[in-house]
Write a protein that holds these residues in place. Structure first.
Motif, PDB file in Angstrom:
ATOM      1  N   ALA A   1      45.211  34.875  47.749  1.00  0.00           N
ATOM      2  CA  ALA A   1      44.275  35.687  46.959  1.00  0.00           C
ATOM      3  C   ALA A   1      44.791  37.108  46.811  1.00  0.00           C
ATOM      4  O   ALA A   1      44.768  37.682  45.717  1.00  0.00           O
ATOM      5  CB  ALA A   1      42.898  35.683  47.616  1.00  0.00           C
TER       6      ALA A   1
ATOM      7  N   TYR B   1      45.923  39.005  43.372  1.00  0.00           N
ATOM      8  CA  TYR B   1      45.266  40.263  42.992  1.00  0.00           C
ATOM      9  C   TYR B   1      46.303  41.365  42.766  1.00  0.00           C
ATOM     10  O   TYR B   1      46.240  42.099  41.767  1.00  0.00           O
ATOM     11  CB  TYR B   1      44.290  40.682  44.085  1.00  0.00           C
ATOM     12  CG  TYR B   1      43.562  41.974  43.787  1.00  0.00           C
ATOM     13  CD1 TYR B   1      42.348  41.973  43.110  1.00  0.00           C
ATOM     14  CD2 TYR B   1      44.101  43.201  44.170  1.00  0.00           C
ATOM     15  CE1 TYR B   1      41.694  43.157  42.816  1.00  0.00           C
ATOM     16  CE2 TYR B   1      43.450  44.389  43.879  1.00  0.00           C
ATOM     17  CZ  TYR B   1      42.246  44.358  43.210  1.00  0.00           C
ATOM     18  OH  TYR B   1      41.614  45.544  42.926  1.00  0.00           O
TER      19      TYR B   1
ATOM     20  N   GLU C   1      41.630  37.077  38.341  1.00  0.00           N
ATOM     21  CA  GLU C   1      41.140  38.239  39.078  1.00  0.00           C
ATOM     22  C   GLU C   1      40.656  37.722  40.436  1.00  0.00           C
ATOM     23  O   GLU C   1      39.500  37.360  40.605  1.00  0.00           O
ATOM     24  CB  GLU C   1      40.005  38.924  38.310  1.00  0.00           C
ATOM     25  CG  GLU C   1      40.444  39.524  36.990  1.00  0.00           C
ATOM     26  CD  GLU C   1      39.297  40.220  36.268  1.00  0.00           C
ATOM     27  OE1 GLU C   1      38.527  40.934  36.918  1.00  0.00           O
ATOM     28  OE2 GLU C   1      39.184  40.006  35.048  1.00  0.00           O
ATOM     29  N   ALA C   2      41.556  37.699  41.397  1.00  0.00           N
ATOM     30  CA  ALA C   2      41.279  37.072  42.691  1.00  0.00           C
ATOM     31  C   ALA C   2      40.566  38.036  43.633  1.00  0.00           C
ATOM     32  O   ALA C   2      41.077  38.389  44.697  1.00  0.00           O
ATOM     33  CB  ALA C   2      42.567  36.557  43.314  1.00  0.00           C
TER      34      ALA C   2
ATOM     35  N   PHE D   1      37.722  39.301  46.349  1.00  0.00           N
ATOM     36  CA  PHE D   1      37.163  38.686  47.547  1.00  0.00           C
ATOM     37  C   PHE D   1      36.258  39.693  48.243  1.00  0.00           C
ATOM     38  O   PHE D   1      36.238  40.884  47.898  1.00  0.00           O
ATOM     39  CB  PHE D   1      38.277  38.198  48.487  1.00  0.00           C
ATOM     40  CG  PHE D   1      39.365  39.208  48.720  1.00  0.00           C
ATOM     41  CD1 PHE D   1      39.255  40.164  49.726  1.00  0.00           C
ATOM     42  CD2 PHE D   1      40.515  39.204  47.939  1.00  0.00           C
ATOM     43  CE1 PHE D   1      40.259  41.095  49.948  1.00  0.00           C
ATOM     44  CE2 PHE D   1      41.533  40.138  48.149  1.00  0.00           C
ATOM     45  CZ  PHE D   1      41.401  41.078  49.157  1.00  0.00           C
TER      46      PHE D   1
ATOM     47  N   THR E   1      27.543  33.036  46.841  1.00  0.00           N
ATOM     48  CA  THR E   1      28.319  34.059  46.141  1.00  0.00           C
ATOM     49  C   THR E   1      27.704  34.359  44.781  1.00  0.00           C
ATOM     50  O   THR E   1      26.852  33.613  44.284  1.00  0.00           O
ATOM     51  CB  THR E   1      29.784  33.628  45.971  1.00  0.00           C
ATOM     52  OG1 THR E   1      29.857  32.539  45.046  1.00  0.00           O
ATOM     53  CG2 THR E   1      30.395  33.221  47.306  1.00  0.00           C
TER      54      THR E   1
ATOM     55  N   SER F   1      30.741  36.854  38.401  1.00  0.00           N
ATOM     56  CA  SER F   1      31.318  38.121  37.940  1.00  0.00           C
ATOM     57  C   SER F   1      30.468  38.745  36.841  1.00  0.00           C
ATOM     58  O   SER F   1      30.380  39.967  36.729  1.00  0.00           O
ATOM     59  CB  SER F   1      32.741  37.899  37.429  1.00  0.00           C
ATOM     60  OG  SER F   1      32.749  36.970  36.344  1.00  0.00           O
TER      61      SER F   1
ATOM     62  N   TYR G   1      36.037  31.051  36.560  1.00  0.00           N
ATOM     63  CA  TYR G   1      36.380  30.722  37.945  1.00  0.00           C
ATOM     64  C   TYR G   1      35.624  31.587  38.957  1.00  0.00           C
ATOM     65  O   TYR G   1      35.716  31.348  40.162  1.00  0.00           O
ATOM     66  CB  TYR G   1      37.899  30.872  38.162  1.00  0.00           C
ATOM     67  CG  TYR G   1      38.470  32.168  37.629  1.00  0.00           C
ATOM     68  CD1 TYR G   1      38.416  33.342  38.370  1.00  0.00           C
ATOM     69  CD2 TYR G   1      39.053  32.218  36.364  1.00  0.00           C
ATOM     70  CE1 TYR G   1      38.941  34.526  37.886  1.00  0.00           C
ATOM     71  CE2 TYR G   1      39.577  33.388  35.861  1.00  0.00           C
ATOM     72  CZ  TYR G   1      39.509  34.545  36.623  1.00  0.00           C
ATOM     73  OH  TYR G   1      40.018  35.722  36.127  1.00  0.00           O
ATOM     74  N   LEU G   2      34.882  32.604  38.472  1.00  0.00           N
ATOM     75  CA  LEU G   2      34.107  33.476  39.358  1.00  0.00           C
ATOM     76  C   LEU G   2      32.623  33.237  39.122  1.00  0.00           C
ATOM     77  O   LEU G   2      31.915  34.040  38.520  1.00  0.00           O
ATOM     78  CB  LEU G   2      34.461  34.949  39.135  1.00  0.00           C
ATOM     79  CG  LEU G   2      35.882  35.371  39.501  1.00  0.00           C
ATOM     80  CD1 LEU G   2      36.106  36.831  39.167  1.00  0.00           C
ATOM     81  CD2 LEU G   2      36.173  35.101  40.984  1.00  0.00           C
TER      82      LEU G   2
ATOM     83  N   GLY H   1      33.786  36.004  44.186  1.00  0.00           N
ATOM     84  CA  GLY H   1      35.057  35.422  44.608  1.00  0.00           C
ATOM     85  C   GLY H   1      35.012  34.867  46.019  1.00  0.00           C
ATOM     86  O   GLY H   1      33.975  34.412  46.502  1.00  0.00           O
TER      87      GLY H   1
ATOM     88  N   TYR I   1      37.207  29.742  43.907  1.00  0.00           N
ATOM     89  CA  TYR I   1      37.723  30.067  42.570  1.00  0.00           C
ATOM     90  C   TYR I   1      37.755  28.766  41.768  1.00  0.00           C
ATOM     91  O   TYR I   1      38.790  28.086  41.688  1.00  0.00           O
ATOM     92  CB  TYR I   1      39.116  30.687  42.659  1.00  0.00           C
ATOM     93  CG  TYR I   1      39.212  31.915  43.539  1.00  0.00           C
ATOM     94  CD1 TYR I   1      38.691  33.143  43.126  1.00  0.00           C
ATOM     95  CD2 TYR I   1      39.814  31.858  44.789  1.00  0.00           C
ATOM     96  CE1 TYR I   1      38.779  34.273  43.928  1.00  0.00           C
ATOM     97  CE2 TYR I   1      39.912  32.978  45.603  1.00  0.00           C
ATOM     98  CZ  TYR I   1      39.389  34.179  45.166  1.00  0.00           C
ATOM     99  OH  TYR I   1      39.483  35.298  45.969  1.00  0.00           O
TER     100      TYR I   1
ATOM    101  N   THR J   1      40.640  26.662  39.198  1.00  0.00           N
ATOM    102  CA  THR J   1      41.947  27.325  39.182  1.00  0.00           C
ATOM    103  C   THR J   1      43.030  26.401  39.719  1.00  0.00           C
ATOM    104  O   THR J   1      42.753  25.388  40.364  1.00  0.00           O
ATOM    105  CB  THR J   1      41.918  28.608  40.018  1.00  0.00           C
ATOM    106  OG1 THR J   1      41.577  28.284  41.369  1.00  0.00           O
ATOM    107  CG2 THR J   1      40.917  29.593  39.460  1.00  0.00           C
TER     108      THR J   1
END
Length: 419
Positions: free
Chosen positions: A162, A166, A218-219, A221, A229, A232, A242-243, A384, A408, A411
């Motif tokens: 990750a 990033y 955009e990894a 965390f 969680t 985004s 993925y977020l 993330g 994620y 991905t």
């Protein structure tokens, strides 16, 4: 001479090694990352032991520089070597010095050591120090700076991938540096944060990154989300497939549940323009119940704040919070655990309901001396990978690929190569 035909087992071993090398991405050229490690009015650099510093940019040929001291005043730098008498020199804005060493133990900058090379920039009012080093060397410190070094190796490997993803996404062709060394990007504490385990985590995932449709993701965390969680879009207003919100497993985190109390005096200082705080009402929340907007009522008026703003103002661990106004006569001692246990059970809240705002929509008169109790969950922006969630999954046998694919969504993990 004709080579004898190799046994099948050896051929298979060679083929397997080739696949591993390809997956691990042993590129001819490792990307160099530029990290801002200090922005201050004075700096002190020194060699680790016997090998000297190599200083370029001052036009000097000294070969035994063991320490370098610099400070700035009115755009001018004053420097001294090895505790010699200081001298004044003028460096134009943007002009640089470069400090390196052949010592594998790195360079001391204040109380921390850094590998690679340090570039020193005079920005008139302060001195900026930018660390230039290979990204794999950088990551061995980042993993140990961001995550406890004794955590399961699969969690550390997840952090390495990750963090690599990033960092590579932050590479810039212009500017003085690519990223910062604090929580505004990802934490980097130099050589002292490296251990055998962080080196193993980075080496065993060398060059591996997360991609979506062939592009670096955009990894981001965080420490822990408090059970779920966040997407985004809810936090930053930008959708990334993925977020999205997923279940977290951070119940072992010390910040899974937390409380913070604000006295009358603290509220008067924090909400000075409003004359203090009479009541606070959540007017907008995300799908995971995180605060997106609040309405603040004070003796002198009303205002609105975003979830990010109220978190920053009150220095809260997250925006997954609830607010309670408590009569000043019941302001607890911070060490009074019994009181806070009662608050959790709403015993005192029910007992004194006539003095507390029960219906914020009607906003009855509120005693001016009320204090504020915040009950919260999680730590960080909650988007993330959850670091505590990664730990939990790794402890139960999940490998790094499973962990990363959980946080994620959709991905792929591939080997990064320069083009």
């Amino acid at each position: 001479m004709v080579l004898r035909k190799l046994p099948r087992k050896i051929l298979l071993a060679i083929s397997f090694l080739a696949i591993v090398l390809q997956e691990r991405g042993f590129a001819k050229s490792e990307p160099i990352i530029r990290v801002l490690v200090l922005d201050a009015k004075k700096i002190h650099l020194r060699a680790d032991q016997s090998r000297p510093l190599i200083v370029k940019g001052l036009g000097l040929n000294r070969k035994s520089i063991k320490s370098l001291h610099l400070n700035v005043n009115n755009g001018k730098l004053r420097y001294s070597f090895n505790r010699d008498s200081p001298q004044w020199i003028s460096l134009k804005k943007g002009q640089e010095l470069s400090v390196g060493t052949r010592d594998p133990r790195g360079i001391w900058l204040g109380k921390r050591r850094y590998g690679g090379r340090l570039r020193i920039l005079n920005s008139d009012s302060t001195i900026k120090v930018v660390n230039y080093l290979g990204i794999e060397k950088y990551l061995k410190s980042v993993v140990g700076s961001e995550m406890p070094k004794d955590w399961p190796i699969e969690a550390l490997k997840s952090q390495a991938i990750a963090a690599r993803t990033y960092a590579l996404r932050q590479l810039k062709k212009t500017g003085e540096y690519d990223l910062n060394s604090n929580i505004s990007n990802q934490v980097y504490l130099g050589v002292e944060a490296e251990t055998n385990r962080t080196q193993e985590a980075v080496n065993r995932t060398r060059s591996l990154v997360l991609v979506d449709k062939g592009r670096l993701i955009e990894a981001v965390f965080h420490s822990g989300s408090g059970g779920e969680t966040e997407s985004s879009y809810s936090v930053w207003g930008k959708h990334r497939p993925y977020l999205i919100s997923v279940r977290d497993y951070d119940q072992d985190s010390p910040n899974y549940k937390w409380q913070k109390h604000f006295s009358q005096k603290e509220l008067q200082n924090l909400f000075f323009d409003l004359g203090g705080l009479n009541a606070i009402r959540i007017v907008e929340q995300s799908s995971t119940q995180r605060v997106k907007r609040v309405k603040i009522y004070g003796p002198k008026g009303i205002t609105y704040l975003s979830g990010k703003e109220i978190r920053s103002l009150l220095n809260l661990k997250s925006t997954l919070v609830k607010f309670k106004m408590i009569p000043s006569s019941f302001i607890p001692n911070q060490n009074d655990k019994e009181f806070f246990n009662d608050i959790k059970n709403d015993a005192i809240y029910r007992k004194n309901s006539t003095s507390i705002i029960n219906n914020l929509l009607q906003l009855p008169n509120v005693t001016y001396g009320d204090s504020l109790l915040v009950n919260g969950n999680g730590s960080g922006h909650a988007v993330g990978m959850s670091q505590w969630g990664a730990k939990y999954l790794a402890e139960r046998g999940a490998k790094y690929r499973e962990i990363l694919r959980h946080f994620y969504k959709g991905t792929k993990i591939i080997s990064f190569s320069l083009r």
